[in-house]
Each structure stands twice: as C-alpha cells, then as structure tokens.
Design an enzyme around this catalytic site. Structure first.
Site, PDB file in Angstrom:
ATOM      1  N   THR A  97       0.902  -0.959   0.160  1.00 41.03           N
ATOM      2  CA  THR A  97      -0.048   0.092   0.199  1.00 41.03           C
ATOM      3  C   THR A  97       0.574   1.466  -0.177  1.00 41.03           C
ATOM      4  N   GLY A 136       2.475  -2.780   8.404  1.00 46.56           N
ATOM      5  CA  GLY A 136       2.677  -2.862   9.888  1.00 46.56           C
ATOM      6  C   GLY A 136       4.022  -3.616   9.964  1.00 46.56           C
ATOM      7  N   GLU A 380      -6.312  -6.151   4.211  1.00 48.80           N
ATOM      8  CA  GLU A 380      -6.410  -6.876   3.081  1.00 48.80           C
ATOM      9  C   GLU A 380      -6.858  -7.061   2.090  1.00 48.80           C
TER      10      GLU A 380
HETATM   11  C1  LIG Z   1      -8.582  -7.560  -7.109  1.00 50.24           C
HETATM   12  C2  LIG Z   1      -8.059  -5.645  -7.390  1.00 50.24           C
HETATM   13  C3  LIG Z   1      -9.205  -4.913  -6.287  1.00 50.24           C
HETATM   14  C4  LIG Z   1      -7.837  -5.641  -8.587  1.00 50.24           C
HETATM   15  O1  LIG Z   1      -7.377  -5.716  -8.776  1.00 50.24           O
HETATM   16  P1  LIG Z   1      -6.663  -5.695 -10.477  1.00 50.24           P
HETATM   17  O2  LIG Z   1      -7.033  -4.938 -10.932  1.00 50.24           O
HETATM   18  O3  LIG Z   1      -5.600  -6.783 -11.501  1.00 50.24           O
HETATM   19  O4  LIG Z   1      -7.694  -6.701 -11.418  1.00 50.24           O
HETATM   20  P2  LIG Z   1      -9.210  -7.116 -11.879  1.00 50.24           P
HETATM   21  O5  LIG Z   1     -10.244  -6.535 -11.142  1.00 50.24           O
HETATM   22  O6  LIG Z   1      -9.268  -6.201 -13.259  1.00 50.24           O
HETATM   23  O7  LIG Z   1      -9.678  -8.509 -12.305  1.00 50.24           O
HETATM   24  C5  LIG Z   1      -8.223  -8.694 -13.087  1.00 50.24           C
HETATM   25  C6  LIG Z   1      -8.421 -10.370 -13.180  1.00 50.24           C
HETATM   26  O8  LIG Z   1      -7.405 -10.926 -12.195  1.00 50.24           O
HETATM   27  C7  LIG Z   1      -8.765 -11.284 -10.816  1.00 50.24           C
HETATM   28  N1  LIG Z   1      -8.209 -11.482  -9.506  1.00 50.24           N
HETATM   29  C8  LIG Z   1      -7.992  -9.670  -8.638  1.00 50.24           C
HETATM   30  N2  LIG Z   1      -7.380 -10.046  -7.635  1.00 50.24           N
HETATM   31  C9  LIG Z   1      -7.359 -11.467  -7.968  1.00 50.24           C
HETATM   32  C10 LIG Z   1      -6.313 -12.289  -6.583  1.00 50.24           C
HETATM   33  N3  LIG Z   1      -6.162 -11.788  -5.003  1.00 50.24           N
HETATM   34  N4  LIG Z   1      -6.318 -13.680  -7.341  1.00 50.24           N
HETATM   35  C11 LIG Z   1      -6.781 -14.226  -8.742  1.00 50.24           C
HETATM   36  N5  LIG Z   1      -6.728 -13.745  -8.883  1.00 50.24           N
HETATM   37  C12 LIG Z   1      -7.581 -12.260  -8.727  1.00 50.24           C
HETATM   38  C13 LIG Z   1      -9.953 -11.048 -10.991  1.00 50.24           C
HETATM   39  O9  LIG Z   1     -10.864 -12.018 -10.331  1.00 50.24           O
HETATM   40  C14 LIG Z   1      -9.944 -10.916 -12.668  1.00 50.24           C
HETATM   41  O10 LIG Z   1      -9.773 -12.349 -12.777  1.00 50.24           O
HETATM   42  P3  LIG Z   1     -11.229 -12.263 -14.958  1.00 50.24           P
HETATM   43  O11 LIG Z   1     -10.399 -11.445 -14.928  1.00 50.24           O
HETATM   44  O12 LIG Z   1     -11.406 -13.179 -14.587  1.00 50.24           O
HETATM   45  O13 LIG Z   1     -12.519 -11.780 -13.850  1.00 50.24           O
HETATM   46  C15 LIG Z   1      -6.318  -5.566  -6.178  1.00 50.24           C
HETATM   47  O14 LIG Z   1      -6.664  -4.506  -6.787  1.00 50.24           O
HETATM   48  C16 LIG Z   1      -6.657  -5.754  -5.159  1.00 50.24           C
HETATM   49  O15 LIG Z   1      -6.149  -7.192  -4.295  1.00 50.24           O
HETATM   50  N6  LIG Z   1      -6.408  -5.108  -4.446  1.00 50.24           N
HETATM   51  C17 LIG Z   1      -6.778  -4.765  -2.757  1.00 50.24           C
HETATM   52  C18 LIG Z   1      -5.344  -4.375  -1.980  1.00 50.24           C
HETATM   53  C19 LIG Z   1      -4.206  -5.523  -0.978  1.00 50.24           C
HETATM   54  O16 LIG Z   1      -5.497  -6.636  -0.950  1.00 50.24           O
HETATM   55  N7  LIG Z   1      -3.818  -4.397  -0.482  1.00 50.24           N
HETATM   56  C20 LIG Z   1      -3.438  -5.604   1.077  1.00 50.24           C
HETATM   57  C21 LIG Z   1      -2.322  -4.931   1.119  1.00 50.24           C
HETATM   58  S1  LIG Z   1      -1.261  -6.150   2.315  1.00 50.24           S
HETATM   59  C22 LIG Z   1      -2.358  -5.385   3.918  1.00 50.24           C
HETATM   60  O17 LIG Z   1      -3.477  -4.908   4.153  1.00 50.24           O
HETATM   61  C23 LIG Z   1      -1.848  -5.986   5.420  1.00 50.24           C
HETATM   62  C24 LIG Z   1      -2.675  -6.184   6.749  1.00 50.24           C
HETATM   63  C25 LIG Z   1      -3.130  -7.206   7.264  1.00 50.24           C
HETATM   64  C26 LIG Z   1      -3.206  -7.036   8.629  1.00 50.24           C
HETATM   65  C27 LIG Z   1      -3.431  -7.731   9.974  1.00 50.24           C
HETATM   66  C28 LIG Z   1      -3.679  -9.335   8.949  1.00 50.24           C
HETATM   67  C29 LIG Z   1      -3.292 -10.228  10.551  1.00 50.24           C
HETATM   68  C30 LIG Z   1      -3.225 -11.662   9.325  1.00 50.24           C
HETATM   69  C31 LIG Z   1      -3.760 -12.750  11.095  1.00 50.24           C
HETATM   70  C32 LIG Z   1      -3.849 -14.038  10.234  1.00 50.24           C
HETATM   71  C33 LIG Z   1      -2.872 -14.289   9.652  1.00 50.24           C
HETATM   72  C34 LIG Z   1      -2.619 -15.706  10.124  1.00 50.24           C
HETATM   73  C35 LIG Z   1      -1.752 -16.273   9.087  1.00 50.24           C
HETATM   74  C36 LIG Z   1      -0.738 -17.427   9.253  1.00 50.24           C
HETATM   75  C37 LIG Z   1      -0.803 -18.490   8.321  1.00 50.24           C
HETATM   76  O18 LIG Z   1      -0.567 -18.048   6.846  1.00 50.24           O
HETATM   77  O19 LIG Z   1      -0.494 -19.446   7.822  1.00 50.24           O
HETATM   78  C1  LIG Z   2      -4.806  -1.765  10.775  1.00 51.97           C
HETATM   79  C2  LIG Z   2      -4.038  -1.732   9.560  1.00 51.97           C
HETATM   80  C3  LIG Z   2      -3.002  -2.685   8.562  1.00 51.97           C
HETATM   81  C4  LIG Z   2      -2.260  -2.673   7.325  1.00 51.97           C
HETATM   82  N1  LIG Z   2      -1.155  -3.261   6.796  1.00 51.97           N
HETATM   83  C5  LIG Z   2      -1.144  -3.117   5.906  1.00 51.97           C
HETATM   84  C6  LIG Z   2       0.402  -4.062   5.640  1.00 51.97           C
HETATM   85  O1  LIG Z   2       0.753  -4.280   6.342  1.00 51.97           O
HETATM   86  N2  LIG Z   2       0.475  -3.872   4.485  1.00 51.97           N
HETATM   87  C7  LIG Z   2       0.283  -2.911   3.517  1.00 51.97           C
HETATM   88  O2  LIG Z   2       0.824  -3.267   2.151  1.00 51.97           O
HETATM   89  N3  LIG Z   2      -0.966  -2.483   3.997  1.00 51.97           N
HETATM   90  C8  LIG Z   2      -1.347  -2.173   4.701  1.00 51.97           C
HETATM   91  N4  LIG Z   2      -3.143  -1.784   4.545  1.00 51.97           N
HETATM   92  C9  LIG Z   2      -3.694  -0.531   4.046  1.00 51.97           C
HETATM   93  C10 LIG Z   2      -5.182  -1.509   3.602  1.00 51.97           C
HETATM   94  O3  LIG Z   2      -4.707  -2.564   3.087  1.00 51.97           O
HETATM   95  C11 LIG Z   2      -5.160  -0.335   2.485  1.00 51.97           C
HETATM   96  O4  LIG Z   2      -5.633   0.437   3.938  1.00 51.97           O
HETATM   97  C12 LIG Z   2      -6.449  -1.201   2.192  1.00 51.97           C
HETATM   98  O5  LIG Z   2      -6.105  -1.953   1.113  1.00 51.97           O
HETATM   99  C13 LIG Z   2      -7.223   0.123   1.710  1.00 51.97           C
HETATM  100  O6  LIG Z   2      -6.599   0.689   1.155  1.00 51.97           O
HETATM  101  P1  LIG Z   2      -6.333   2.630   0.693  1.00 51.97           P
HETATM  102  O7  LIG Z   2      -6.908   3.123   2.365  1.00 51.97           O
HETATM  103  O8  LIG Z   2      -5.672   3.040   0.018  1.00 51.97           O
HETATM  104  O9  LIG Z   2      -8.595   2.845   0.589  1.00 51.97           O
HETATM  105  P2  LIG Z   2      -8.698   3.012  -0.892  1.00 51.97           P
HETATM  106  O10 LIG Z   2      -8.324   1.825  -1.412  1.00 51.97           O
HETATM  107  O11 LIG Z   2      -8.386   4.557  -1.319  1.00 51.97           O
HETATM  108  O12 LIG Z   2     -10.424   3.157  -1.014  1.00 51.97           O
HETATM  109  C14 LIG Z   2     -10.468   4.123  -0.155  1.00 51.97           C
HETATM  110  C15 LIG Z   2     -12.194   4.099  -0.233  1.00 51.97           C
HETATM  111  O13 LIG Z   2     -12.726   4.522  -1.804  1.00 51.97           O
HETATM  112  C16 LIG Z   2     -13.672   3.667  -1.358  1.00 51.97           C
HETATM  113  N5  LIG Z   2     -13.332   2.526  -2.959  1.00 51.97           N
HETATM  114  C17 LIG Z   2     -12.060   2.377  -3.876  1.00 51.97           C
HETATM  115  N6  LIG Z   2     -12.249   1.910  -4.369  1.00 51.97           N
HETATM  116  C18 LIG Z   2     -13.050   1.361  -5.148  1.00 51.97           C
HETATM  117  C19 LIG Z   2     -14.008   0.896  -5.835  1.00 51.97           C
HETATM  118  N7  LIG Z   2     -12.992  -0.088  -6.596  1.00 51.97           N
HETATM  119  N8  LIG Z   2     -15.284   0.843  -5.880  1.00 51.97           N
HETATM  120  C20 LIG Z   2     -15.829   1.612  -5.159  1.00 51.97           C
HETATM  121  N9  LIG Z   2     -15.259   1.668  -4.011  1.00 51.97           N
HETATM  122  C21 LIG Z   2     -14.588   2.332  -4.101  1.00 51.97           C
HETATM  123  C22 LIG Z   2     -14.269   1.962  -1.064  1.00 51.97           C
HETATM  124  O14 LIG Z   2     -15.336   2.795   0.079  1.00 51.97           O
HETATM  125  C23 LIG Z   2     -12.633   2.531   0.075  1.00 51.97           C
HETATM  126  O15 LIG Z   2     -13.491   2.758   1.879  1.00 51.97           O
HETATM  127  C24 LIG Z   2      -3.281  -1.869   6.733  1.00 51.97           C
HETATM  128  C25 LIG Z   2      -4.354  -0.906   7.011  1.00 51.97           C
HETATM  129  C26 LIG Z   2      -4.625  -0.941   7.674  1.00 51.97           C
HETATM  130  C27 LIG Z   2      -6.144  -0.188   8.489  1.00 51.97           C
END
Ligand SMILES: CC(C)(COP(=O)(O)OP(=O)(O)OC[C@H]1O[C@@H](n2cnc3c(N)ncnc32)[C@H](O)[C@@H]1OP(=O)(O)O)[C@@H](O)C(=O)NCCC(=O)NCCSC(=O)CCCCCCCCCCCCCCC(=O)O
Ligand SMILES: Cc1cc2nc3c(=O)[nH]c(=O)nc-3n(C[C@H](O)[C@H](O)[C@H](O)COP(=O)(O)OP(=O)(O)OC[C@H]3O[C@@H](n4cnc5c(N)ncnc54)[C@H](O)[C@@H]3O)c2cc1C
Length: 627
Positions: A97, A136, A380
């Site tokens: 992110t 994180g 996530e």
């Molecule tokens: C998916 C998106 C929203 C969009 O991505 P794209 O623009 O590239 O895709 P499209 O929407 O155009 O779709 C294209 C195509 O791809 C397919 N697709 C998309 N995503 C996936 C996927 N993940 N896997 C497979 N396929 C996928 C989609 O279906 C389409 O297919 P078709 O064309 O066939 O229809 C993408 O932008 C996206 O994923 N955005 C979200 C970003 C995100 O999730 N960020 C997270 C950052 S990391 C984070 O936040 C960490 C937080 C963690 C906090 C603490 C957690 C606690 C954990 C405890 C538990 C863990 C313990 C684990 C232990 C263990 O593992 O054993």
């Molecule tokens: C506690 C915490 C821990 C995190 N840990 C990690 C980490 O370890 N690693 C990491 O990489 N990231 C981490 N993140 C980031 C997290 O993955 C992002 O905050 C999350 O993916 C959302 O992206 P953004 O914050 O940029 O919101 P944006 O993508 O800017 O979205 C903002 C708002 O816009 C709207 N929106 C966005 N896209 C769309 C759409 N396509 N259609 C409709 N509405 C939409 C939704 O209402 C959304 O809430 C963490 C976040 C938090 C809060």
C-alpha cells in the site's frame, strides 16, 4: 502461568510502552517459551499466539512477510531468507500500500528499474503518493521489506513484482542511504504495532532480490514469465483466508464472553413489578442483541475452517501447476473476509453497547476489541472492493449457469429445482435444510437480479463499465447473499458431520438456526422480494428466532465459557470468570495514572485561584459575584 507473559494494564500504558511491551512479550513467547524441535512461527502455534497474547507484534512479519517468501521465492531464495525470518534474525513486512493507492494495485507508483550494467534494480518512489504507507512492523521494527513495485526494463512496464529490500543497517538499525522510514502515528487501534511510512530514493538491490518463483529477469534484462501471474496476488488470498479465524472469530468470541457474562451479573430494572431486579440477560431485547453474535462466532468458525481446507487443497494443486481453483478461491476469500468482518465488527459494537456505560469503559476490554475489529473491514482488501470482486465472479458464473451445470460454492446458480418454501409453522423454519434452501434461493435471485439489471442497461446503450458502476449496490448485496448461503450451508453440513454428544449437537443446531433466522429477519425485504418467503412466513421466521432465544438463554453463559479465555486474555472487569464486576472496576479505576496522586497538580494550578475565591465567599471573607 509464566509471569513474563502476564499483561500489565494496557489502558494505563503509553503507546510507546505498549509497543515495547508487545515486542518483549512476543519475542519471549516465540524465542523462549514456544520453540522446540522443528517449530517455526508460521506453524499452528501462531493461532495460540493470537489466543494467548492480548497484544503482540510482528503480525505482518509472521503473518504476511514470511508466507510471501514461501509463495514468491525460488527454492534458493526461500533457503536464504526463510530461516532468517523464521528465527527473527531479520524482521520484515509486506510493503504494498502507498500513500496514494491501496485498493487499485495497478495504480501503484513505486518503480523498480533494471540496471543491466550493474545487474541491479534501482528502487524509486517518484513522488510523495508513491511512498509506502501503512505496512505493519515497518516504522521501527523491520530491517527488510517485501516491496511490491512496478518492474521496468528498458522503459517497458511489467506490472507489480515482489522485491526483497533491506531498509535498515543490521548492526545499528539505522535507515540505509536513500531510505526515509518511520511510524505513521496514532491510529484507531493496533497501538502496539508500528505501521510505517517508507520513502525510497535510488535504492539499489541485487538482481537476485527479485522474488522469482513466478517470473525472473536474466542478467541481460530478458524477462521470463514462469507461471500464472495472478498468483502474484496469492499472498492476499492466503491472509484473507487466515485472518477470519485470527481477527474476526477470536475477537468476537472474546467480546461475546465479556458481554454475556456481564449480562448474567448485571441486575437492572424489573420485568414482573412484583419480583426483584432481573439480570439484563433476562430481557429478550438483550438476548436478541447478544445471542445472534454468539451464533456468528460458531458459524464463522465453521465456514472459515472449510475455507482454510479449500485453500490448503488449492495450494497442493498449485504446486502441481493447476491453478484452476484460483478464481473461485479468490472470490470466496474476498467475499468471506468482507462479509464476516462487516458482521463481526458490527457484532462486537452491538455487544459492547449492550453493556451500558461500563461497556464504554476501557476496563470492560470491549473498546479494545471493537476498535481492532474495525480494521478488518479495511486491511487486506477494503470490504467494498472485495465484495465487488466476489460479485464479478458471481455474474460470470450466472452467465455460465445458463449452459453448464456449475459445481463448487456457486452450484446453486444452476439449480433450477422448485425452491418455494412450504413452511407452515415456526418450527418448520427452524429446520436446517429449509434454512439452507432459503439462503440458496435468495442468493441465486440476488445474483440474477443484479445481472439482469446490468444486461438491460447495456441493451439500452449504457457502456458495460457504467452499468457495473451504477448497479454496484446490487452487486454488493449479491456478494453478501452468496456468502451468507455459503456460511449457513457449510455450517449445517459441518454440524451434521460432527461426532459429538446429542446435547452438544442440539445446541450447535440451535445456534446455526438462530444465525440463519437472524439473517433472514435482518434481510426479510430480499426474501419477500425474491419470492423466498410470504409475508406470513416472515412472521413465522421472527417467531422462530424468538423461540430460539428462549431455548438458548439457559445455556448462554455455558456456551461462552466454552470459548475458554483466561481472565488475563480478556482483561475485562466485566467478563472475569468470578463475576466480581464492581470490585474489579473499582480496583482498575484506582490504578489509573490519573489517581497516582490525590490532587492532580498539573491541572489544579489552573483551578486553584478560583477555588480559593469560592472558599473566601463561603467563609464570609469575600464578596459574592453578581451572576
Ligand atoms: C483485485 C483488485 C481489487 C483489482 O486488481 P486488478 O485491477 O489487477 O484486477 P481486476 O479487478 O481487473 O481483475 C482482473 C482479474 O484478476 C483476478 N484477480 C484479482 N485479484 C485476484 C487474487 N487475489 N487472486 C486471484 N485472482 C485475482 C480477478 O478476479 C479478475 O479475473 P477475471 O478477469 O477472470 O474476472 C486488486 O487491486 C486488489 O487486490 N486490491 C486490494 C489490495 C489489498 O488487498 N491490499 C492488502 C495490502 S496488505 C494488508 O493490508 C495487510 C493487512 C494485514 C493486517 C493484519 C492481518 C492479521 C493476519 C493474521 C492472520 C494471518 C496468519 C497467517 C498464518 C498463515 O498464513 O499460516
Ligand atoms: C490496520 C491496518 C494495517 C494495514 N497493514 C498493511 C500492511 O501490512 N501492508 C500493506 O501493504 N497495507 C496495509 N494496510 C493498508 C490496507 O491494505 C489499505 O488501507 C486497504 O487496501 C485500502 O486501501 P486504501 O486505504 O488506499 O483505500 P482506497 O483504496 O483509497 O479506498 C478508499 C475508499 O474508496 C472506496 N473505493 C475504493 N475503490 C473502490 C472501488 N473499486 N469501488 C467502489 N468503492 C471503492 C471505498 O469506500 C474505500 O474505503 C493496512 C491498513 C490498516 C488500516
């Protein structure tokens, strides 16, 4: 029982104290207490950590960074980095992110440019929005990041790839040249986690630091794809699958334990005017708040177990090169994470609010849980984005169902059998098979309804992407309906196959029916609109739910006791096992830092002059004011 693991009162500590204390306790647990032959911190013990420690750190290091090394690294890279990370000799995070992008990964701006002459990648954040923000463990702990960046070779972009980047000196822990890194400041929760920012300017890493399981760059700059590039998103699927148990089911179970125990102790008001004050748990309104949340704990747990099994089976197939299950797993994990985090976070707030004023006190342990669960709706994969991902898959399957018989979690989309409900009594509506059918029919109709609306718009000349955007709310509802039928269906199956006593199976069946009926009664508009239930049957559904509340009330405390959380983990004056709520609250308040002196001198200095004037008036030495 190890005093090193006992929690000091978190609420009476500063954020920096909590950060240090969580690190001390986590490392003590993982490096001293738990390790034995062959143990690693990504094994089953991790779930005990989530259960046994109220506040720990290195969640991303253990929960995301290490699994990513396994998912994206070659065998050589795993052999190099996994042992170091598993043993905490390097601390990493998952840096994806950015300040400007989180959901739309194709919009990420950090660039990794290949320098053929030196066989290195030059990492750059070209502008402020490209800075990594949120990961994180990144602000102060990590000395490495698994950096997700756009790969560029000779000006051509190849999409997001994972790079191992060292950001701090391994001796001094100071940031390396070109690295600006720090903590992003106070947040709603996760006080003990140093979510950080990371600005990289011309940081060079060896070619070998591109995690190359799915693609590689040869020394001359040739780019080779080696597998399904969607696997690049695989770590997010894995975390979504796993976080349900850790961050949704577990905290909601803690919140329910606290609220149900407190509601059995707290006497307030009368039901029968001629009798004594009743425990608030005797109010049906209170049961209606608490018991469906208790049921959610169990149903989410059962459904999560099924999803984890599905992910495990899928992972074995991927090892054989078969990624055919990925689309369904992505849709299901995205939908489950979004819908259960939504339900869980809302449920934790419902039970907190059901504890009145003391539920608003940090001494209840409930604000800690509620605030932390709110994050599950964002990280996530932000929930709306995830629900739309799930809906995208459902719409595609609904089209396919017109010509093929579907299998897996979407099989019901091609079930054209008669699904009308013949329930005549509220008992009929407590039948698991009836509840499953109702949820399948509602989901099928919700998906078809959204699809039909979009098709009609496109037929009338609306571009498909605009139709999608305008029908987003219906698509999100379809995703929710799909997940609800999955949770109810898998739970009914799980309970029916469970080998346990008849009395336990009866309770679990009642909880499952309560969960399903609460969902029907909370969404009866859909069930009537799609012809699943008549208005009269909706009345029966409400009666059926109330009847279950009455049946489950006597076992309510026993059910939450079965979650078996220690008082040290609950850290709750309201939920302690002995039920001595008032004595505990008073003791807890007296320990507040505000009470370490009888007079709070820092504030008293401002108040003193006015109080002395008041004293003089009351003792006849001063003139009263004209007010
Ligand atoms: C998916 C998106 C929203 C969009 O991505 P794209 O623009 O590239 O895709 P499209 O929407 O155009 O779709 C294209 C195509 O791809 C397919 N697709 C998309 N995503 C996936 C996927 N993940 N896997 C497979 N396929 C996928 C989609 O279906 C389409 O297919 P078709 O064309 O066939 O229809 C993408 O932008 C996206 O994923 N955005 C979200 C970003 C995100 O999730 N960020 C997270 C950052 S990391 C984070 O936040 C960490 C937080 C963690 C906090 C603490 C957690 C606690 C954990 C405890 C538990 C863990 C313990 C684990 C232990 C263990 O593992 O054993
Ligand atoms: C506690 C915490 C821990 C995190 N840990 C990690 C980490 O370890 N690693 C990491 O990489 N990231 C981490 N993140 C980031 C997290 O993955 C992002 O905050 C999350 O993916 C959302 O992206 P953004 O914050 O940029 O919101 P944006 O993508 O800017 O979205 C903002 C708002 O816009 C709207 N929106 C966005 N896209 C769309 C759409 N396509 N259609 C409709 N509405 C939409 C939704 O209402 C959304 O809430 C963490 C976040 C938090 C809060």
């Amino acid at each position: 029982n190890d005093t090193s693991m006992q929690h000091r009162n978190l609420n009476h500590m500063t954020r920096e104290e909590r950060f240090s204390e969580a690190m001390r306790r986590t490392l003590y647990a993982l490096k001293v207490l738990l390790p034995r032959e062959g143990w690693t911190p990504v094994g089953p013990e991790m779930k005990y950590l989530a259960r046994a420690i109220k506040e720990f750190t290195f969640i991303i290091h253990a929960g995301v960074f290490i699994p990513c090394i396994m998912s994206y690294g070659t065998n050589e890279q795993i052999a190099k980095w996994f042992p170091l990370a598993a043993d905490f000799r390097i601390i990493g995070t998952y840096a994806q992110t950015e300040l400007g992008h989180g959901s739309f990964l194709r919009g990420l701006e950090t660039i990794a440019t290949y320098d053929r002459a030196n066989q290195e990648f030059i990492i750059n954040c070209p502008k402020i929005t490209a800075m990594k923000w949120w990961p994180g463990d990144m602000g102060k702990s990590a000395n490495h990041v698994l950096l997700m960046a756009e790969l560029v070779i000779d000006g051509k972009k190849y999409g997001m790839h994972g790079f191992m980047v060292q950001i701090r000196d391994l001796t001094t822990h100071e940031p390396l040249p070109g690295v600006t890194v720090g903590d992003i400041g106070a947040k709603l929760s996760f006080e003990s986690v140093d979510n950080g920012f990371l600005y990289l300017q011309n940081v060079r890493i060896p070619r070998e630091n591109l995690l190359s399981k799915l693609s590689e760059v040869h020394p001359d700059g040739t780019y080779i794809k080696k597998g399904n590039q969607r696997l690049m998103y695989g770590s997010m699927v894995r975390v979504r699958v796993n976080l349900i148990a850790h961050e949704i089911v577990m905290p909601l179970a803690k919140a329910c334990t606290i609220a149900v125990r407190y509601s059995a102790v707290r006497r307030q008001g009368l039901i029968n005017p001629s009798k004594e004050e009743v425990p608030v748990l005797d109010y049906v309104a209170q049961q209606h708040k608490l018991l469906p949340q208790v049921a959610t704990v169990f149903m989410a747990h059962f459904a999560a177990k099924q999803l984890v099994k599905m992910h495990h089976d899928y992972s074995l197939e991927v090892e054989k090169g078969n990624t055919s299950q990925l689309p369904e797993l992505h849709a299901l994990s995205a939908g489950m994470k979004a819908c259960l985090s939504e339900q869980g976070a809302a449920g934790a707030e419902i039970v907190r609010r059901a504890c009145g004023g003391h539920g608003y006190s940090c001494g209840s342990g409930l604000p800690f849980i509620v605030n932390r669960m709110l994050a599950t709706c964002t990280y996530e994969g932000e929930n709306t984005v995830m629900q739309l991902q799930c809906a995208r898959y459902l719409i595609k399957c609904a089209d396919q169902a017109k010509k093929d018989k579907l299998t897996g979690s979407v099989w019901y989309l091609s079930d054209f059998s008669n699904m009308s409900c013949t329930a005549q009594t509220f008992g009929d509506l407590q039948e698991p098979s009836v509840l499953v059918k109702l949820h399948e029919r509602r989901a099928k109709c919700a998906v078809q309804h959204a699809g039909k609306k979009m098709q009609n718009m496109v037929k009338n000349g609306t571009p498909a992407h605009d139709a999608w955007n305008m029908m987003a709310t219906l698509l999100i509802n379809a995703a929710r309906a799909h997940i609800m039928q999955y949770v109810v269906g898998t739970s009914v199956t799980y309970i029916s196959e469970l080998s346990c006593s008849a009395s336990l199976k009866k309770i679990l069946t009642q909880l499952c029916a309560l969960y399903a009926l609460h969902n029907i009664n909370s969404n009866c508009g859909d069930f009537v609109k799609f012809g699943c239930l008549t208005s009269a049957q909706c009345d029966l559904a409400q009666e059926a739910e109330f009847n279950l509340l009455k049946q489950l009330r006597p076992d309510a405390v026993g059910i939450v006791d079965s979650f078996d959380f220690t008082d040290d983990i609950l850290q709750s004056c309201l939920g302690a096992y002995d039920g001595n709520v008032y004595e505990r609250l008073f003791e807890w308040a007296k320990q507040a830092p505000m009470n370490k002196t009888e007079v709070h001198q820092d504030s008293y200095q401002y108040l003193q002059p006015y109080l002395h004037e008041g004293r003089d008036v009351l003792e006849g030495r001063g003139r009263n004011s004209k007010l």
